[in-house]
Design a protein around this motif. Structure first.
Motif, PDB file in Angstrom:
ATOM      1  N   ARG A 169      37.546  49.077  20.395  1.00 32.74           N
ATOM      2  CA  ARG A 169      38.114  47.728  20.512  1.00 32.74           C
ATOM      3  C   ARG A 169      36.990  46.719  20.388  1.00 32.74           C
ATOM      4  NH1 ARG A 169      42.017  48.882  25.629  1.00 32.74           N
ATOM      5  NH2 ARG A 169      43.398  50.303  24.540  1.00 32.74           N
ATOM      6  N   ILE A 170      37.175  45.806  19.452  1.00 38.32           N
ATOM      7  CA  ILE A 170      36.195  44.739  19.297  1.00 38.32           C
ATOM      8  C   ILE A 170      36.920  43.387  19.371  1.00 38.32           C
ATOM      9  CG2 ILE A 170      34.414  45.989  18.046  1.00 38.32           C
ATOM     10  CD1 ILE A 170      35.613  45.045  15.453  1.00 38.32           C
ATOM     11  N   SER A 171      36.305  42.455  20.052  1.00 38.49           N
ATOM     12  CA  SER A 171      36.934  41.128  20.140  1.00 38.49           C
ATOM     13  C   SER A 171      36.665  40.372  18.850  1.00 38.49           C
ATOM     14  CB  SER A 171      36.393  40.373  21.351  1.00 38.49           C
ATOM     15  OG  SER A 171      34.995  40.316  21.294  1.00 38.49           O
ATOM     16  N   ARG A 172      37.609  39.609  18.470  1.00 39.53           N
ATOM     17  CA  ARG A 172      37.483  38.852  17.217  1.00 39.53           C
ATOM     18  C   ARG A 172      37.421  37.383  17.504  1.00 39.53           C
ATOM     19  NH1 ARG A 172      37.720  42.545  13.054  1.00 39.53           N
ATOM     20  NH2 ARG A 172      38.826  44.368  13.677  1.00 39.53           N
TER      21      ARG A 172
END
Length: 88
Positions: free
Chosen positions: A85-88
């Protein structure tokens, strides 16, 4: 929350690798896949956690070949990187 003591231990080890990148890679993989692991798959993941983070990351990124004992579905899933999961 995990109730199985073995899964709790694996969760902690997967999420506390030493670097944020390794925590995201290995911990994210654990979170996405542990629910349907057999005892054999748990044992293989536990053995993989004994390896160096740089090696695990190289296997996931395809820059190094994993040892024969780790080759197969687990490393193939690890290589997808779609569980991070990566924040955008």
């Amino acid at each position: 929350m995990l109730s199985d003591p073995e899964l709790k231990r694996l969760h902690w080890r997967a999420h506390h690798r030493g670097t944020r990148e390794a925590d995201m890679l290995v911990g994210g993989y654990f979170d996405a896949n542990h629910a349907w692991w057999s005892a054999e798959q748990r044992a293989l993941f536990s053995a993989m956690l004994e390896e160096q983070d740089v090696d695990i990351m190289a296997w996931a990124h395809g820059t190094a070949e994993p040892p024969e004992r780790f080759s197969g579905p687990m490393i193939d899933q690890l290589k997808t990187l779609d569980y991070i999961r990566i924040s955008r």
